[in-house]
Enzyme design. Structure first.
Site, PDB file in Angstrom:
ATOM      1  N   TYR A 100      -8.109  -3.328 -11.635  1.00  0.00           N
ATOM      2  CA  TYR A 100      -8.314  -1.820 -11.695  1.00  0.00           C
ATOM      3  C   TYR A 100      -6.840  -1.287 -11.466  1.00  0.00           C
ATOM      4  O   TYR A 100      -6.587  -0.330 -11.727  1.00  0.00           O
ATOM      5  CB  TYR A 100      -9.014  -1.648 -10.082  1.00  0.00           C
TER       6      TYR A 100
ATOM      7  N   LYS B 262      -0.018   5.297  -5.997  1.00  0.00           N
ATOM      8  CA  LYS B 262      -1.194   5.400  -6.962  1.00  0.00           C
ATOM      9  C   LYS B 262      -2.229   6.565  -7.035  1.00  0.00           C
ATOM     10  O   LYS B 262      -2.525   7.323  -7.810  1.00  0.00           O
ATOM     11  CB  LYS B 262      -1.843   3.969  -6.932  1.00  0.00           C
TER      12      LYS B 262
ATOM     13  N   CYS C  72       0.982  -1.059   0.020  1.00  0.00           N
ATOM     14  CA  CYS C  72      -0.015   0.026   0.152  1.00  0.00           C
ATOM     15  C   CYS C  72       0.922   1.146   0.056  1.00  0.00           C
ATOM     16  O   CYS C  72       0.629   2.048  -0.702  1.00  0.00           O
ATOM     17  CB  CYS C  72      -0.795   0.086   1.178  1.00  0.00           C
TER      18      CYS C  72
ATOM     19  N   CYS D 142      -1.575   1.846  -3.040  1.00  0.00           N
ATOM     20  CA  CYS D 142      -2.722   2.709  -2.791  1.00  0.00           C
ATOM     21  C   CYS D 142      -2.019   4.264  -2.682  1.00  0.00           C
ATOM     22  O   CYS D 142      -2.654   5.053  -3.374  1.00  0.00           O
ATOM     23  CB  CYS D 142      -3.278   2.765  -1.469  1.00  0.00           C
TER      24      CYS D 142
ATOM     25  N   HIS E 162     -26.777  20.415  -0.291  1.00  0.00           N
ATOM     26  CA  HIS E 162     -26.982  20.930  -1.857  1.00  0.00           C
ATOM     27  C   HIS E 162     -25.973  22.134  -1.902  1.00  0.00           C
ATOM     28  O   HIS E 162     -25.663  22.685  -0.786  1.00  0.00           O
ATOM     29  CB  HIS E 162     -28.074  21.534  -1.830  1.00  0.00           C
TER      30      HIS E 162
END
Ligand code: FAD
Length: 674
Positions: A377, A242, A234, A239, A649
């Site tokens: 992926y 990346k 990782c 991770c 919103h």
């Protein structure tokens, strides 16, 4: 009971410790020279105790014998009361003590048995001590036994070699040893093999619970020679780099948008690979350092060496930096967390000229025109950021994109990437790679065959394989103890509590069969496992359902739970209601980005109050959106719960609070306004 000092394989093998120990009448400086030796299957240590200098004001018989004809006080020995206290202290402070002589075959036999049982013991070689005969006299007074070996377990006198063998035969020895704390029997309460996400978490948690822990981490260099520091996949090659390279590419897109928002920028902007790579590697270096500090602070013995399991409690350690010594260590429990490494196809030139994600993030030169082979992926993410920083990028795919993920969403990712400069070669398999020109990057010819059997040939500067990852379960000695693997995946078979078929051996993270291969999963599993092992009342296991994840392709994709296909397979089409909606991030309107690209989908089980069993989102910051909804799905939220939640919103995430179009209705799910 005092814990014996474990073997520290990366420190010198002998330690000198000075202790002051006082008696009622006087105090002496006592030097204990403890030489720790490791030999097959066990750990032994011999303590040679000598008085350095003592203000002796009352000489013992020994003083007279050793002083005869000499005046030096250095050879003076203490009186018998002090000898008694010394002997008692040795017995009290060590779980297993063998008073022996180097010339005694019965002593050797007793020690061999203890070693074969991986029992850590203290040896006092009486014939090597000036005061050995005094020790023996004291032992006789204490136990009635005048011979060696004279063995004590847990402060109690066991007796001779024969008594030890007898106790072994009638199993009473096992009971005596079981009463001792495990750390007294083994070097460590826990040895963790692998310092990645899972291993680090388990080691730190066990240390936090006061356990004596060693952690091994060793990175085999990739075929290109890439290697890295503590932290596993990782941090170093997964991770973290990346996501940061993905960020670099998203910034490129934002630069285009920035002009629409009034920023005046040069017409042509250029990306510098080296600057990005160095900055990211600097950050990784700081993380590697941070992990080392954490382990040191928590008193975990971090050993940068390759570990192999020899038996259920013993680890062989090799390849320790330059000093290629081999040694052994024992532990009551072993956690395997060795992770995975990228797979190469069996075609000419693959390992010689290809690279993988193990190399890409630290590549010292810009990869140039790149072919990413695979539809994983990892392949799509790498292709996405390479194209995003302006490189000519192609993805070669044998069949579908992102196997195991929702196929509608996967194809939408492919479509978006195609529109944003990534070329796709679908239905293609590479057959060979040839070097045309050396260099950094070099130039390579890639030959492939497509579904019709026709040859497809092109040239690239870099070929990146991302066709899957193999678990690191070979070469770590699993066969020595009979740990069972899934023959198809070579992953370790574990029960719900991460236990293998061997009672004290566990496996966590990517190597666990059927486990989702994700960092937070490995971390969570490591933490809970350490607690379960060392806190008898703690029983919580990892809940492997509804684990959220995100694919960091240019159009990010977050998901939780079932894909549409898997939900239909499991519950039947008639029981599945799919709500969906495209949405337009407000930020995309001003720069006029394409509409009906971002997408939200909820998969509900009609037979269970429209409980949401699948959540899918394609759009900016998909990971940030998905994480929050993961809690809702974990809590069993229904479509009604989503509907009754008031949105924020203007956000993308609010789409999920107002979805009304079902796929079954056939109505349009396209965006109609704010
Ligand atoms: C390109 C890429 C991107 C990724 N992106 C993500 C992401 O965005 N999110 C996410 O959640 N996951 C991601 N992952 C997956 C994630 O990195 C892994 O799931 C996670 O690292 C697994 O942790 P682990 O502890 O099982 O193994 P690892 O982290 O791989 O650690 C295993 C360690 O053990 C060492 N080791 C192996 N054998 C021995 C031995 N015999 N002795 C000593 N040491 C040994 C290895 O060298 C390694 O350091 C990504 C993976 C890749 C490759």
């Amino acid at each position: 009971m005092k814990r014996l000092k474990p073997n520290k394989i990366d420190s010198s093998s002998s330690t000198d410790s000075k202790k002051t120990f006082s008696t009622k009448t006087r105090s002496h400086t006592f030097k204990s020279d403890t030489t720790q030796t490791t030999s097959s299957g066990g750990v032994s240590s011999s303590t040679d105790s000598k008085y350095l200098h003592s203000k002796v004001d009352a000489c013992s018989i020994d003083k007279q014998s050793s002083c005869s004809g000499k005046t030096s006080t250095l050879t003076m020995l203490p009186n018998i009361e002090e000898i008694k206290q010394e002997v008692q202290k040795i017995i009290d402070t060590h779980s297993v003590v063998v008073f022996s002589k180097t010339t005694c075959p019965f002593s050797d036999k007793a020690k061999d048995l203890l070693k074969s049982l991986s029992v850590k013991y203290e040896t006092i070689e009486l014939d090597r001590l000036d005061k050995g005969s005094k020790y023996q006299a004291v032992l006789k007074e204490l136990t009635g036994q005048s011979t060696v070996p004279n063995i004590f377990i847990n402060g109690r006198h066991l007796g001779t070699c024969d008594n030890l063998l007898q106790a072994h035969c009638d199993n009473s020895l096992r009971d005596m040893l079981n009463k001792m704390s495990t750390s007294a029997v083994f070097d460590y309460d826990l040895i963790v093999i692998g310092g990645g996400s899972g291993g680090l978490a388990a080691a730190k948690e066990a240390a936090h619970l006061g356990k004596n822990v060693a952690l091994f981490d060793y990175v085999e260099p990739s075929p290109l020679g890439s290697t890295w520091g503590l932290g596993g996949t990782c941090v170093n090659v997964g991770c973290i780099p990346k996501k940061l390279m993905h960020r670099a590419s998203i910034l490129g897109e934002d630069l285009h948008d920035a002009k629409a928002f009034g920023w005046e920028l040069p017409e042509k902007v250029h990306h510098n690979w080296e600057v990005m790579k160095n900055a990211i590697q600097d950050h990784i270096g700081s993380l590697n350092w941070g992990y080392r500090v954490q382990l040191r602070d928590k008193k975990v013995n971090y050993i940068n060496a390759y570990a192999v399991i020899l038996d259920k409690n013993t680890i062989k350690v090799s390849a320790i930096k330059k000093n290629k010594t081999e040694t052994k260590m024992t532990a009551a429990n072993i956690i395997i967390a060795t992770g995975e490494r990228p797979r190469y196809p069996d075609i000419p030139g693959a390992k010689e000229f290809g690279i993988t994600s193990d190399d890409l993030f630290s590549l010292s030169y810009c990869p140039g025109k790149t072919l990413c082979i695979g539809a994983s992926y990892v392949s799509l993410e790498c292709a996405g950021f390479l194209a995003g920083i302006g490189l000519d990028t192609t993805v070669m795919v044998r069949s579908i994109l992102l196997r195991g993920f929702d196929q509608q969403c996967s194809e939408m990712i492919g479509k978006y990437m195609s529109k944003h400069g990534v070329k796709f070669l679908r239905g293609c398999i590479p057959t060979k790679i040839e070097q045309i020109e050396k260099g950094q990057p070099g130039r390579y010819r890639v030959t492939a065959v497509n579904a019709d059997g026709a040859e497809v040939v092109d040239e690239y500067n870099t070929i990146l394989f991302a066709i899957g990852r193999d678990p690191c379960t070979r070469g770590i000695g699993l066969e020595n103890v009979g740990v069972s693997l899934n023959p198809n995946t070579q992953r370790v078979l574990v029960d719900a509590g991460e236990k293998t078929n061997i009672a004290n051996i566990y496996a966590i993270g990517d190597i666990g069969d059927t486990r989702p291969q994700l960092t937070p999963v490995a971390i969570h599993a490591g933490k809970l496992l350490a607690k379960r092992i060392f806190e008898p009342s703690f029983t919580t296991k990892v809940d492997y359902t509804n684990i959220a994840t995100t694919v960091f392709t240019p159009l990010e994709y977050g998901c939780i739970g079932y894909s549409e296909e898997a939900a239909i397979d499991k519950f039947g089409e008639e029981n599945i209601e799919v709500y969906h909606s495209f949405f337009m991030p407000l930020e995309w309107t001003v720069p006029h980005r394409e509409e009906n690209t971002c997408y939200a989908k909820l998969i509900c089980n009609k037979a269970d109050h429209e409980r949401v069993i699948g959540f899918h989102v394609l759009g900016p910051n998909a990971g940030e959106i998905t994480q929050g909804y993961a809690v809702a799905l974990k809590k069993g939220a229904t479509k009604e719960d989503f509907d009754s939640t008031i949105g924020i919103h203007p956000t993308c995430s609010e789409t999920f609070t107002s979805m009304h179009v079902t796929k079954r209705s056939g109505e349009s799910a396209e965006v109609t306004g704010c």
